[in-house]
Scaffold this motif. Structure first.
Motif, mmCIF file in Angstrom:
data_model
loop_
_atom_site.group_PDB
_atom_site.id
_atom_site.type_symbol
_atom_site.label_atom_id
_atom_site.label_comp_id
_atom_site.label_asym_id
_atom_site.label_seq_id
_atom_site.Cartn_x
_atom_site.Cartn_y
_atom_site.Cartn_z
ATOM 1 N N VAL A 66 30.759 72.275 83.536
ATOM 2 C CA VAL A 66 31.965 71.354 83.911
ATOM 3 C C VAL A 66 31.782 70.077 83.664
ATOM 4 O O VAL A 66 30.455 69.916 83.565
ATOM 5 C CB VAL A 66 32.353 71.815 85.425
ATOM 6 C CG1 VAL A 66 32.925 73.185 85.791
ATOM 7 C CG2 VAL A 66 31.245 71.307 86.264
ATOM 8 N N ALA A 67 32.841 69.166 83.441
ATOM 9 C CA ALA A 67 32.528 68.016 83.110
ATOM 10 C C ALA A 67 33.728 66.975 83.536
ATOM 11 O O ALA A 67 34.769 67.779 83.511
ATOM 12 C CB ALA A 67 32.472 67.989 81.819
ATOM 13 N N PHE A 68 33.673 65.705 83.558
ATOM 14 C CA PHE A 68 34.681 64.781 84.021
ATOM 15 C C PHE A 68 34.123 63.572 83.218
ATOM 16 O O PHE A 68 32.888 63.282 83.162
ATOM 17 C CB PHE A 68 35.241 64.773 85.333
ATOM 18 C CG PHE A 68 34.183 63.910 85.894
ATOM 19 C CD1 PHE A 68 34.607 62.559 86.249
ATOM 20 C CD2 PHE A 68 32.982 64.370 86.747
ATOM 21 C CE1 PHE A 68 33.794 61.635 86.960
ATOM 22 C CE2 PHE A 68 32.203 63.887 87.384
ATOM 23 C CZ PHE A 68 32.428 62.290 87.588
ATOM 24 N N ARG A 69 35.431 62.665 82.951
ATOM 25 C CA ARG A 69 35.122 61.560 82.424
ATOM 26 C C ARG A 69 35.926 60.365 83.063
ATOM 27 O O ARG A 69 36.823 60.750 83.956
ATOM 28 C CB ARG A 69 35.532 61.460 80.850
ATOM 29 C CG ARG A 69 36.966 61.524 80.614
ATOM 30 C CD ARG A 69 37.483 61.522 79.197
ATOM 31 N NE ARG A 69 38.734 61.972 79.005
ATOM 32 C CZ ARG A 69 39.390 62.313 77.813
ATOM 33 N NH1 ARG A 69 38.511 62.332 76.853
ATOM 34 N NH2 ARG A 69 40.627 62.672 77.679
ATOM 35 N N HIS A 70 35.287 59.086 83.025
ATOM 36 C CA HIS A 70 35.979 58.003 83.625
ATOM 37 C C HIS A 70 35.942 56.908 82.747
ATOM 38 O O HIS A 70 34.720 56.574 82.464
ATOM 39 C CB HIS A 70 35.167 57.802 85.110
ATOM 40 C CG HIS A 70 35.690 56.766 85.868
ATOM 41 N ND1 HIS A 70 36.885 56.883 86.735
ATOM 42 C CD2 HIS A 70 35.292 55.544 86.048
ATOM 43 C CE1 HIS A 70 37.212 55.624 87.245
ATOM 44 N NE2 HIS A 70 36.302 54.750 86.825
ATOM 45 N N THR A 71 36.965 56.204 82.543
ATOM 46 C CA THR A 71 36.899 54.952 81.829
ATOM 47 C C THR A 71 36.912 53.700 82.537
ATOM 48 O O THR A 71 38.089 53.502 83.354
ATOM 49 C CB THR A 71 38.058 55.008 80.689
ATOM 50 O OG1 THR A 71 37.771 56.116 80.004
ATOM 51 C CG2 THR A 71 38.033 53.704 79.833
ATOM 52 N N PHE A 72 36.131 52.666 82.512
ATOM 53 C CA PHE A 72 36.294 51.185 83.002
ATOM 54 C C PHE A 72 36.874 50.405 82.019
ATOM 55 O O PHE A 72 36.337 50.239 80.766
ATOM 56 C CB PHE A 72 34.751 50.709 83.340
ATOM 57 C CG PHE A 72 33.895 51.746 84.251
ATOM 58 C CD1 PHE A 72 34.140 51.307 85.663
ATOM 59 C CD2 PHE A 72 33.175 52.754 84.089
ATOM 60 C CE1 PHE A 72 33.435 51.827 86.647
ATOM 61 C CE2 PHE A 72 32.601 53.265 85.021
ATOM 62 C CZ PHE A 72 32.493 53.218 86.375
ATOM 63 N N ARG A 73 37.922 49.740 82.270
ATOM 64 C CA ARG A 73 38.691 49.260 81.265
ATOM 65 C C ARG A 73 38.305 47.734 81.461
ATOM 66 O O ARG A 73 38.191 47.054 82.466
ATOM 67 C CB ARG A 73 40.228 49.374 81.578
ATOM 68 C CG ARG A 73 40.824 50.674 81.699
ATOM 69 C CD ARG A 73 40.997 51.412 80.274
ATOM 70 N NE ARG A 73 41.749 52.793 80.338
ATOM 71 C CZ ARG A 73 41.639 53.372 79.452
ATOM 72 N NH1 ARG A 73 41.375 52.982 78.144
ATOM 73 N NH2 ARG A 73 42.469 54.524 79.439
ATOM 74 N N ASN A 74 38.358 47.080 80.092
ATOM 75 C CA ASN A 74 38.317 45.512 79.851
ATOM 76 C C ASN A 74 37.109 44.972 80.929
ATOM 77 O O ASN A 74 37.221 44.322 81.697
ATOM 78 C CB ASN A 74 39.742 45.143 80.482
ATOM 79 C CG ASN A 74 39.729 43.585 80.161
ATOM 80 O OD1 ASN A 74 38.862 43.117 79.182
ATOM 81 N ND2 ASN A 74 40.453 42.849 80.828
ATOM 82 N N VAL A 75 36.009 45.636 80.348
ATOM 83 C CA VAL A 75 35.127 45.147 81.433
ATOM 84 C C VAL A 75 34.519 43.904 81.219
ATOM 85 O O VAL A 75 34.605 43.263 80.134
ATOM 86 C CB VAL A 75 33.789 46.055 81.240
ATOM 87 C CG1 VAL A 75 33.974 47.313 81.508
ATOM 88 C CG2 VAL A 75 33.102 45.975 79.980
#
Length: 528
Positions: A470-479
């Protein structure tokens, strides 16, 4: 198709977006990583570079004043439970230094010949001046025993009378680390590693001591036990005594305790030390400085629950005279009551290290690099954790360098358990959390133990099927500013009321198989 094009097709590259810095994040997305979808994250997780080896860096034998197993017996048990590397860490002690160092060395060399598929070290559990205990090990070839003895004689508080937490004793501990660094530079030892053991069990390692040891020789004092050994100590009746505490964390402040630790610091939380289990706590305050500080887990094996061996009766003073106990006796009857409070190496607690080569040097290198995750009770078979931005990527212990305004995507993957653990059931991973906090630089107050900006930024509840990935992703925008990310997982059985944080383990009522967690070491994101 180039890699970027492939990743776009797979949905793993996000477009740049304007907006706020770290706090503005995209929703977590579940990923289906079945091979028939053609999604391959090998490059991100380093599958072509790293092999992950299970091990234990904190183990005692008959050469410790409070243990009993032979080195060969430890090696045999470690292999049966899946360990691929192990460190023998008998206690520093006058009788140990006088009578045991060479004998242990000979026993380890014999066990290595008998178990060639197990990487074995001779290390020691160092009584740290002004503090409590730490694992120490390194490579020194034919001089291993001599170098350990030299260190023990000069820097162990049992031999030097430097136990109390005074400035002079703390300075001796720092001197010991600098000695290791000098010996490494002179090539008399190779890749020394020091890990602070059960850091808050007695509250005797102040935050400023941790920072002083870490900074004395970066890369040698690599971190701390995120979870102590002796996890079997908390079993309730009739499975145990009903009076013990997981990890032996049933204590209160003492005369050598640092007064700044609150009462909750003396307990474990889901089997993990308060400093690790508290989001925004001591571990995060160290990571917020932007410096490596890794966590491990281990057995602290002395007397293993379920073992059929017992220590033969000996007169008082036997260890002091001989520096060892006689070989244990096999009764054929499993032992469950104290002092049988530990698990065998890799039976319950596992430290999993990513290595570039299967060797002693490979494990030491992986530990120092922070390619490490830890797990209790077989909660997951594998944990993979990576971050990327454009063409750059990093995995556990790594640093991802990005430009200000870039997006950073984090992917967490786990392979679910498929067989029963020692508690008799197949553990179910109920949730994975992504924890993140800003990197704010060196702490002005060296006793800082909080990181207020750290929080759980996303949680993911996987659909459970034994053996499934299983997996998930998460994006931090405009760091805009540097930060770090780390991950943890749980079987979801015990939390603080109404929340997702681990609850304090109850003394005498803590079956470790009923509250399982895993933790991955962090990735730092540097912004320029």
């Amino acid at each position: 198709m180039d890699r970027r094009g492939f990743l776009k097709r797979a949905g793993l590259v996000s477009a740049a977006a304007a907006g706020a810095p770290l706090a503005a994040t995209a929703p977590a997305e579940a990923l289906d990583l079945n091979l028939d979808l053609g999604i391959d994250l090998s490059w991100l997780f380093g599958r072509d570079r790293y092999r992950w080896l299970v091990g234990d860096h904190h183990i005692h034998t008959q050469y410790s004043y409070d243990a009993m197993y032979t080195v060969d017996g430890i090696a045999d048990g470690a292999r049966r439970h899946g360990a691929e590397w192990a460190v023998i860490t008998d206690h520093g002690h006058a009788s140990h230094e006088k009578s045991s160092v060479e004998r242990t060395n000979a026993a380890i060399r014999a066990a290595q010949r008998e178990h060639p598929d197990l990487l074995l070290w001779q290390g020691m559990e160092w009584n740290v001046p002004g503090a409590e205990h730490a694992t120490l090990f390194f490579q020194a070839g034919a001089d291993q025993a001599a170098k350990l003895r030299e260190f023990e004689r000069a820097f162990d508080w049992r031999l030097t009378g430097t136990e109390p937490g005074t400035p002079d004793n703390e300075a001796l501990a720092v001197k010991a680390i600098r000695w290791l660094a000098a010996e490494e530079r002179a090539r008399r030892i190779h890749a020394p590693v020091v890990v602070i053991n059960h850091p808050l069990r007695n509250g005797r390692v102040a935050p400023h001591e941790i920072r002083a040891l870490r900074d004395a020789a970066p890369g040698i004092v690599i971190g701390m036990e995120g979870a102590p050994g002796a996890q079997a100590d908390g079993f309730p009746k009739p499975l145990g005594s009903g009076g013990g505490a997981r990890g032996g964390y049933g204590n209160s402040p003492g005369s050598n305790s640092w007064p700044g630790f609150p009462e909750p610091a003396y307990r474990t939380y889901g089997g993990f030390d308060w400093s690790t289990a508290t989001v925004g706590g001591l571990w995060d305050s160290l990571l917020a400085e932007g410096k490596p500080w890794w966590i491990t887990s281990n057995s602290d094996s002395h007397y293993n629950r379920g073992s059929t061996f017992v220590r033969p009766g000996v007169p008082d003073g036997y260890y002091d005279e001989h520096g060892a106990y006689p070989d244990p006796i096999d009764t054929g009857v499993p032992q469950t009551l104290p002092p049988y409070a530990d698990f065998a190496p890799a039976e319950f607690s596992r430290t999993v290290v990513g290595v570039t080569r299967r060797s002693h040097e490979g494990v030491l290198e992986g530990l120092r690099a922070g390619r490490v995750w830890v797990v209790h009770g077989g909660l997951a078979q594998e944990l993979e954790f990576g971050a990327y931005s454009g063409w750059s990527s990093a995995t556990m212990g790594g640093r991802l360098r990005v430009r200000r305004g870039d997006d950073v995507t984090v992917v967490v993957s786990a392979k679910l358990a498929a067989r029963p653990n020692g508690g008799g059931t197949i553990p179910r991973l109920a949730r994975l959390d992504l924890v993140s906090g800003p990197v704010t630089g060196p702490a002005a107050d060296r006793d800082t133990q909080t990181a207020p900006g750290t929080r759980v930024v996303r949680s993911f509840e996987p659909r459970w099927t034994p053996g499934r990935r299983v997996a998930f992703r998460h994006t931090f925008r405009n760091v805009r500013e540097p930060f770090y990310v780390r991950t943890r997982g749980t079987d979801g059985k015990k939390h603080v009321a109404g929340g997702i944080e681990p609850s304090a383990d109850v003394i005498g009522q803590s079956n470790p198989f009923e509250d399982l967690w895993l933790y991955g070491n962090p990735i730092f994101v540097d912004v320029r």
